[in-house]
Design a protein around this motif. Structure first.
Motif, short mmCIF file in Angstrom:
data_model
loop_
_atom_site.label_atom_id
_atom_site.label_comp_id
_atom_site.label_asym_id
_atom_site.label_seq_id
_atom_site.Cartn_x
_atom_site.Cartn_y
_atom_site.Cartn_z
N ALA A 1 0.84 -1.20 0.00
CA ALA A 1 0.00 0.00 0.00
C ALA A 1 0.87 1.25 0.00
O ALA A 1 0.65 2.18 -0.77
N PHE A 2 1.89 1.27 0.88
CA PHE A 2 2.84 2.38 0.91
C PHE A 2 4.01 2.02 1.80
O PHE A 2 3.95 1.09 2.60
N ARG A 3 5.08 2.77 1.65
CA ARG A 3 6.20 2.70 2.58
C ARG A 3 6.56 4.13 2.97
O ARG A 3 6.46 5.05 2.16
N VAL A 4 6.99 4.30 4.21
CA VAL A 4 7.36 5.62 4.71
C VAL A 4 8.45 5.45 5.75
O VAL A 4 8.46 4.47 6.50
N SER A 5 9.40 6.38 5.78
CA SER A 5 10.53 6.27 6.69
C SER A 5 10.68 7.54 7.51
O SER A 5 10.66 8.65 6.98
N LEU A 6 10.87 7.36 8.80
CA LEU A 6 11.16 8.48 9.68
C LEU A 6 12.49 9.12 9.33
O LEU A 6 12.72 10.30 9.61
N CYS A 7 13.39 8.34 8.74
CA CYS A 7 14.76 8.80 8.47
C CYS A 7 14.94 9.35 7.06
O CYS A 7 16.06 9.74 6.69
N ASP A 8 13.88 9.36 6.27
CA ASP A 8 13.97 9.83 4.89
C ASP A 8 13.99 11.36 4.88
O ASP A 8 12.99 12.01 5.15
N GLU A 9 15.14 11.93 4.55
CA GLU A 9 15.28 13.38 4.57
C GLU A 9 14.73 14.04 3.31
O GLU A 9 14.55 15.27 3.27
#
Length: 224
Positions: free
Chosen positions: A103-111
């Motif tokens: 469905a999706f991917r999301v990262s806290l560390c993605d600047e």
């Protein structure tokens, strides 16, 4: 390590996403002799299986396979895979064999990702979003508008016949369904959205284009 990351994940589920760590988050959930790291519950209903790997671990197919197997055994529609930093949400497809769709991917560390975009995606994992079935609605919209699904619809018999009628009205030429399907694949649809069914649909279009019987004289004006 995995244990430390599970501590981080527990805090994030509670502090950021609003899940009750005592009533709605179950750790070491047993499934047929194995243990999922977490399960999200709403009363007796299980909403998601969460598989946690240590921070720094690259999430891969083997981690996903394990989590999807757990979800399939429990009849759970969602799997969340995380290393504490990156979160991936998958919808389980109860086909034969069982499959999954990202469905999706999301990262806290993605600047590079904008904070608002991160917030919107993480919100879909929240308790508030679950109450309004917003994760499910997001997935249904994504699935409906994906290129592969549109390609499958365009190559279906109903759409091919409609395109042929429009083409004949515009040009005066009566193309076969196979010709139209081939044009769509070779000149209109990107290769990455065609999917595994493309060849099968073209063969089906070719079969539909062949007349079932020799036309009688009175049938000469009828489209094939």
């Amino acid at each position: 390590n995995d244990a430390d990351t599970r501590t981080i994940v527990t805090a994030f589920l509670s502090e950021a996403l609003g899940w009750d760590a005592f009533q709605e988050v179950t750790g070491e959930h047993r499934i047929k002799g194995n243990y999922a790291d977490f399960a999200i519950r709403n009363g007796r209903d299980m909403l998601a299986i969460i598989e946690v790997k240590s921070v720094g671990t690259t999430l891969g197919p083997k981690h996903l396979y394990q989590a999807v197997s757990y979800a399939a055994n429990e009849g759970v529609d969602w799997v969340w895979l995380t290393n504490g930093c990156e979160w991936q949400a998958y919808h389980v497809l109860f086909s034969k064999p069982v499959d999954e769709d990202l469905a999706f991917r999301v990262s806290l560390c993605d600047e590079e990702m904008k904070p608002q975009e991160k917030t919107n995606l993480f919100y879909l994992l929240s308790r508030e979003a679950q109450k309004a079935s917003e994760l499910e609605a997001f997935y249904k919209k994504k699935a409906a508008l994906c290129g592969a699904n549109a390609a499958k619809l365009l190559l279906g018999e109903k759409m091919l016949r409609a395109l042929r009628a429009e083409m004949r009205a515009a040009t005066g030429h009566m193309a076969t369904l196979q010709e139209i399907a081939t044009i769509l694949v070779e000149e209109v649809l990107r290769p990455d959205v065609q999917g595994d069914e493309t060849a099968r649909l073209i063969k089906k279009a070719a079969a539909l284009s062949r007349p079932a019987r020799k036309a009688a004289p009175s049938d000469s004006a009828v489209s094939c």
